[in-house]
Scaffold this active site. Structure first.
Site, PDB file in Angstrom:
ATOM      1  N   ASP A  69     -10.160   5.390 -55.095  1.00  0.00           N
ATOM      2  CA  ASP A  69     -10.795   6.329 -54.514  1.00  0.00           C
ATOM      3  C   ASP A  69     -10.876   5.328 -52.971  1.00  0.00           C
ATOM      4  OD1 ASP A  69      -9.714   9.155 -53.496  1.00  0.00           O
ATOM      5  OD2 ASP A  69     -11.875   8.724 -52.253  1.00  0.00           O
ATOM      6  N   ARG A 168      -9.737  -3.646 -52.435  1.00  0.00           N
ATOM      7  CA  ARG A 168      -8.741  -3.068 -53.327  1.00  0.00           C
ATOM      8  C   ARG A 168      -9.073  -4.264 -55.098  1.00  0.00           C
ATOM      9  NH1 ARG A 168      -4.711  -1.396 -51.359  1.00  0.00           N
ATOM     10  NH2 ARG A 168      -5.812   0.798 -51.881  1.00  0.00           N
TER      11      ARG A 168
HETATM   12  P1  IMP Z   1      -6.968   8.106 -51.128  1.00  0.00           P
HETATM   13  O1  IMP Z   1      -7.410   6.774 -52.085  1.00  0.00           O
HETATM   14  O2  IMP Z   1      -5.753   7.836 -51.587  1.00  0.00           O
HETATM   15  O3  IMP Z   1      -7.207   9.186 -50.808  1.00  0.00           O
HETATM   16  O4  IMP Z   1      -6.953   6.273 -49.248  1.00  0.00           O
HETATM   17  C1  IMP Z   1      -7.735   7.189 -48.117  1.00  0.00           C
HETATM   18  C2  IMP Z   1      -6.325   6.865 -47.656  1.00  0.00           C
HETATM   19  O5  IMP Z   1      -6.387   5.360 -47.044  1.00  0.00           O
HETATM   20  C3  IMP Z   1      -5.197   6.984 -47.750  1.00  0.00           C
HETATM   21  O6  IMP Z   1      -3.996   7.424 -46.642  1.00  0.00           O
HETATM   22  C4  IMP Z   1      -4.727   5.319 -48.065  1.00  0.00           C
HETATM   23  O7  IMP Z   1      -3.251   5.393 -47.053  1.00  0.00           O
HETATM   24  C5  IMP Z   1      -5.519   4.858 -47.079  1.00  0.00           C
HETATM   25  N1  IMP Z   1      -5.357   3.054 -47.595  1.00  0.00           N
HETATM   26  C6  IMP Z   1      -6.463   3.161 -48.828  1.00  0.00           C
HETATM   27  N2  IMP Z   1      -6.031   1.553 -49.313  1.00  0.00           N
HETATM   28  C7  IMP Z   1      -5.392   1.688 -48.366  1.00  0.00           C
HETATM   29  C8  IMP Z   1      -4.906  -0.624 -48.110  1.00  0.00           C
HETATM   30  O8  IMP Z   1      -4.593  -1.064 -48.188  1.00  0.00           O
HETATM   31  N3  IMP Z   1      -4.296  -0.514 -47.549  1.00  0.00           N
HETATM   32  C9  IMP Z   1      -4.141   0.234 -45.578  1.00  0.00           C
HETATM   33  N4  IMP Z   1      -4.290   2.047 -45.977  1.00  0.00           N
HETATM   34  C10 IMP Z   1      -4.907   2.253 -46.706  1.00  0.00           C
END
Ligand code: IMP
Length: 182
Positions: A69, A168
Site C-alpha cells: 500500500d 518500493r
Molecule cells: P495503492 O497502494 O495502490 O493504493 O496506491 C496509491 C496510489 O499511488 C495509486 O493511485 C497508485 O497508482 C499510486 N502509486 C503507488 N506507487 C506508485 C509509484 O511507484 N509510482 C506512481 N504512482 C504510484
C-alpha cells in the site's frame, strides 16, 4: 509448464507487480502474481490499510503473500492525498494535483509492504522524499510523471533506474532482509 511459487504478490495493478518482481528477483526471491482487487478499508493509517489487505490476501490466495500500500504525501497540502492517493488519482489525477500546488512542492512517497502467512503478519515501510514537478513529464503509470525524487532532475517516469531507489525498492529491501533470514 507453470512455475510454482513460495510467495505471491496480490494486487490488481500489474505495473506494481512488474516492479516488485524485478526488485525481488534482484534479491534472489521469486514471486508469483495473484491478480485480485483487494478491498481497501478507509483509514488515516497506511499501515492499518496494508495489514488488513494482507490478511484478506492470504485468506484469498491460501499461500504466503505480500501486498503493497502506497501514499503520496504533499507537504503544502498537509499530507494530502496520503492514504487517499488511489481515489485522488482516479478522480482529479495528476492534472488536478498540479492545479492545487504553488511554490512549495515538497512531497514524499511512502510504501508499506505487508507479509502474511499462516502464523505471521508483518509490515515493512519506507519513504522517499522528493518534489512535485511543474508539469507532467515522461510516460508511465500513476504519479510517476509528476514525482521527482530527491537528488534527481527527472521524474520517476523519465528515469531508467527508478527500481534502484524508489520507496518500493527501499521497503522491499527491508522485507527481503527479513524474508531471506526467517
Ligand atoms: P495503492 O497502494 O495502490 O493504493 O496506491 C496509491 C496510489 O499511488 C495509486 O493511485 C497508485 O497508482 C499510486 N502509486 C503507488 N506507487 C506508485 C509509484 O511507484 N509510482 C506512481 N504512482 C504510484
Amino acid at each position: 509448464m507453470q512455475q510454482s511459487f513460495d510467495l505471491f504478490f496480490v494486487s490488481s495493478n500489474s505495473y506494481k507487480y512488474q516492479e516488485v518482481k524485478k526488485i525481488l528477483n534482484s534479491f534472489e526471491i521469486k514471486l508469483g502474481f495473484f491478480k485480485f482487487d483487494l478491498e481497501e478499508i478507509q483509514s488515516n493509517s497506511l499501515k492499518d490499510i496494508a495489514l488488513k489487505k494482507a490478511k484478506d490476501a492470504f485468506f484469498k490466495c491460501k499461500k504466503p503473500v505480500i501486498i503493497e500500500d502506497d501514499g503520496l504525501f504533499i507537504n503544502s497540502l498537509d499530507g494530502f492525498p496520503g492514504p487517499y492517493s488511489s481515489y485522488v488519482f482516479k478522480t482529479i489525477g495528476n492534472k488536478g494535483i498540479l492545479n492545487l500546488l504553488k511554490s512549495n512542492r515538497q512531497a514524499k512517497f511512502v510504501s508499506i509492504i505487508s507479509y502474511c502467512d499462516k502464523k505471521i503478519l508483518l509490515s515493512f515501510d519506507a519513504k522517499l522524499d522528493g518534489t512535485i514537478s511543474n508539469s507532467q513529464k515522461g510516460k508511465s503509470w500513476g504519479y510517476d510523471p509528476i514525482f521527482v525524487p530527491k537528488n534527481s532532475r527527472k521524474t520517476f517516469a523519465e528515469m531508467d533506474n527508478k527500481n534502484e531507489l524508489s520507496h518500493r525498492y527501499k521497503a522491499l529491501k527491508k522485507f527481503s532482509n527479513w524474508y531471506l533470514h526467517k
